[in-house]
Design an enzyme around this catalytic site. Structure first.
Site, short mmCIF file in Angstrom:
data_model
loop_
_atom_site.label_atom_id
_atom_site.label_comp_id
_atom_site.label_asym_id
_atom_site.label_seq_id
_atom_site.Cartn_x
_atom_site.Cartn_y
_atom_site.Cartn_z
N THR A 72 11.35 -0.98 1.11
CA THR A 72 12.37 -0.29 2.14
C THR A 72 13.50 0.43 1.46
O THR A 72 13.91 1.57 1.71
CB THR A 72 12.76 -1.06 3.09
OG1 THR A 72 11.35 -1.77 3.76
CG2 THR A 72 13.57 -0.60 4.35
N ASN A 151 -1.03 1.20 5.98
CA ASN A 151 -0.95 -0.21 6.41
C ASN A 151 -1.55 -0.61 7.51
O ASN A 151 -1.67 -1.81 7.62
CB ASN A 151 0.72 -0.53 6.12
CG ASN A 151 1.53 -0.07 7.00
OD1 ASN A 151 1.46 1.22 7.08
ND2 ASN A 151 2.06 -0.73 7.85
N GLN A 179 0.86 -0.21 -0.26
CA GLN A 179 -0.52 -1.07 -0.05
C GLN A 179 -1.38 -0.61 -1.06
O GLN A 179 -2.42 -1.52 -1.08
CB GLN A 179 -0.86 -0.51 1.44
CG GLN A 179 -0.04 -1.04 2.65
CD GLN A 179 -0.24 -2.48 2.94
OE1 GLN A 179 -1.08 -3.14 2.56
NE2 GLN A 179 1.05 -2.80 3.60
N SER A 199 5.99 -2.67 -3.69
CA SER A 199 6.70 -3.93 -3.42
C SER A 199 5.93 -5.27 -3.66
O SER A 199 4.66 -5.34 -3.43
CB SER A 199 6.83 -3.97 -1.89
OG SER A 199 7.47 -5.03 -1.37
N HIS A 201 5.72 -8.36 -2.78
CA HIS A 201 5.03 -9.37 -1.93
C HIS A 201 3.65 -8.89 -1.44
O HIS A 201 3.01 -9.59 -0.67
CB HIS A 201 6.11 -9.82 -0.92
CG HIS A 201 6.33 -8.87 0.15
ND1 HIS A 201 5.85 -9.00 1.53
CD2 HIS A 201 7.20 -7.71 0.31
CE1 HIS A 201 6.14 -7.95 2.23
NE2 HIS A 201 6.94 -7.11 1.41
N THR A 237 23.73 -7.10 -9.22
CA THR A 237 23.28 -7.61 -10.35
C THR A 237 21.66 -7.87 -10.09
O THR A 237 21.35 -8.25 -8.91
CB THR A 237 23.83 -9.18 -10.10
OG1 THR A 237 25.47 -8.94 -10.61
CG2 THR A 237 23.60 -10.24 -11.31
N CYS A 325 7.15 -7.40 16.13
CA CYS A 325 7.51 -7.99 17.27
C CYS A 325 8.87 -8.33 17.54
O CYS A 325 9.47 -8.94 16.52
CB CYS A 325 6.66 -9.43 17.34
SG CYS A 325 7.07 -10.62 18.52
N1 PLP Z 1 5.55 0.70 3.29
C1 PLP Z 1 4.56 0.30 3.72
C2 PLP Z 1 3.25 1.10 3.80
C3 PLP Z 1 4.67 -1.23 3.88
O1 PLP Z 1 3.33 -1.71 4.36
C4 PLP Z 1 5.50 -1.87 3.85
C5 PLP Z 1 5.77 -3.36 4.26
O2 PLP Z 1 5.48 -3.60 5.24
C6 PLP Z 1 6.77 -1.15 3.52
C7 PLP Z 1 6.82 0.05 3.14
C8 PLP Z 1 8.20 -1.75 3.29
O3 PLP Z 1 8.18 -2.78 2.07
P1 PLP Z 1 9.04 -3.90 1.74
O4 PLP Z 1 8.66 -5.16 2.82
O5 PLP Z 1 9.27 -4.33 0.29
O6 PLP Z 1 10.47 -3.47 2.40
#
Ligand code: PLP
Length: 371
Positions: A72, A151, A179, A199, A201, A237, A325
């Site tokens: 994000t 996504n 994704q 990202s 995670h 940091t 949600c």
């Molecule tokens: N873009 C897409 C396609 C995503 O699936 C996500 C996460 O849900 C994001 C951006 C945002 O990622 P982050 O959770 O690292 O801010």
């Protein structure tokens, strides 16, 4: 928690090897990377090693990778930077993008008067590349902003074709690759992407850490002020253990990519086959042959399945309706709405990872059939 986890597009379980690598950094390497002493230098080395590793896997230059708090932040930095620093005054995008993109573009429209054009797509949500070509010919400073893997639907955009169109017509190209990172071997040396985001995670790394790719030679202003970190691109940091975890997770993702992607694809195909034969009234939202780890099922709306995602939760399955949600209220997904399917079908997004197995998929279909 004893749920069967089928919501891997939302986030993934961390790989134990990643946790171990992060623990090691947290315990042993806690100097501030900006400090001049040896303990600071040790932390700096971890960050630079991570950058090298990610750049090598993406066939990018280390100087093109900047760590952030996640995608994000990367998306906000890239889009705002493109407008403020590169003079972009026209963004070509689609309503199927992630809210991080949609809301940032809305802000740029309001604050900077940036013109927005929406590219056409078909009933499956596939981007119309001919229309994209026409839009990039508009004589403005154009930025194309289209995600690689959707996504919610799993649809894939041909980065090669889209970037060729952008190059031919002199448009900048940003693709949200969140994704698809770690799911394909993206090659930034051969495609013409200017910007991308990742990202940790989403590929079994930690939450709250990610990175942006900014093509060498492009210079944009940072999103935040207050420090020279990340070569002045991201003040604050650094999240050293997170960055180490990000790199470790990315390396692991590449190690057995062929075997893992094959295994996940077979789970997805098994699910599709069972749905087609046992729930023939169901449809698939989007391109069911897109990203191997996502499938979006649409069940015809009925009085007994109004609360489907909650029902599945109670039955022991973590899946998503593809909708946010907020304050306990389920909103209808903007993507399913854009496809025009939201009145008749309830979306159930199933997203797989290397930790899923066939037995889980069978249990899931056995329960879904009841609804
Ligand atoms: N873009 C897409 C396609 C995503 O699936 C996500 C996460 O849900 C994001 C951006 C945002 O990622 P982050 O959770 O690292 O801010």
């Amino acid at each position: 928690m004893n749920q069967i986890y089928l919501d891997n597009a939302a986030t993934t379980a961390m790989d134990p090897q990643v946790i171990e690598a992060m623990m090691n950094v947290m315990i042993n390497t806690y100097g501030n990377p900006s400090s001049v002493h040896q303990m600071g230098a040790a932390s700096r080395d971890i960050i630079e090693d991570a950058r090298q590793s990610i750049a090598r896997l993406l066939k990018a230059e280390p100087s093109e990778i900047f760590f952030t708090s996640g995608a994000t932040e990367a998306i906000n930095t890239i889009l705002e930077g493109a407008v403020k620093s590169l003079g972009v005054n026209h963004i070509i995008t689609s309503p199927l993008e992630h809210p991080a993109v949609i809301e940032t573009i809305d802000k740029l429209k309001t604050q900077y008067g940036v013109q927005i054009s929406m590219v056409n797509f078909d009933e499956l949500g596939q981007i119309d590349l001919q229309h994209l070509k026409e839009l990039t010919k508009i004589p403005q400073k154009n930025l194309v902003c289209l995600m690689h893997a959707n996504n919610e639907l799993g649809n894939l955009l041909s980065i090669k074709k889209a970037s060729e169109i952008c190059k031919q017509n002199g448009a900048f190209f940003f693709s949200d690759t969140v994704q698809s990172m770690g799911k394909f071997k993206l090659n930034f040396a051969v495609n013409n992407l200017d910007f991308a985001a990742g990202s940790a995670h989403k590929f079994h790394g930690p939450k709250g850490v990610g990175f942006m790719f900014i093509r060498g030679g492009l210079s944009i202003l940072p999103h935040m002020n207050g420090g020279p970190q990340e070569r002045n691109m991201r003040a604050g940091t650094e999240n050293i253990s997170g960055i180490a975890g990000l790199a470790k997770a990315f390396e692991i993702a590449y190690e057995n990519l062929d075997d893992i992607s094959e295994k996940i694809l077979s789970l997805k195909q098994h699910l599709i086959q069972r749905i087609k034969t046992e729930i023939p009234e169901a449809i698939f939202h989007g391109d069911s042959e897109g990203l191997y780890s996502i499938i979006n099922i649409g069940l015809p709306k009925a009085t007994h399945n109004k609360m489907l995602i909650f029902n599945m939760d109670v039955e022991g399955f973590a899946v998503s309706g593809g909708s946010a949600c907020s304050s306990g209220v389920m909103n209808i997904s903007h993507v399913i709405k854009a496809l025009g399917k939201s009145d008749d079908y309830i979306p159930v997004r199933v997203s797989f990872s290397k930790y899923n197995n066939l037995e889980e998929i069978d249990k899931f279909v056995d329960v879904l059939k009841k609804y």
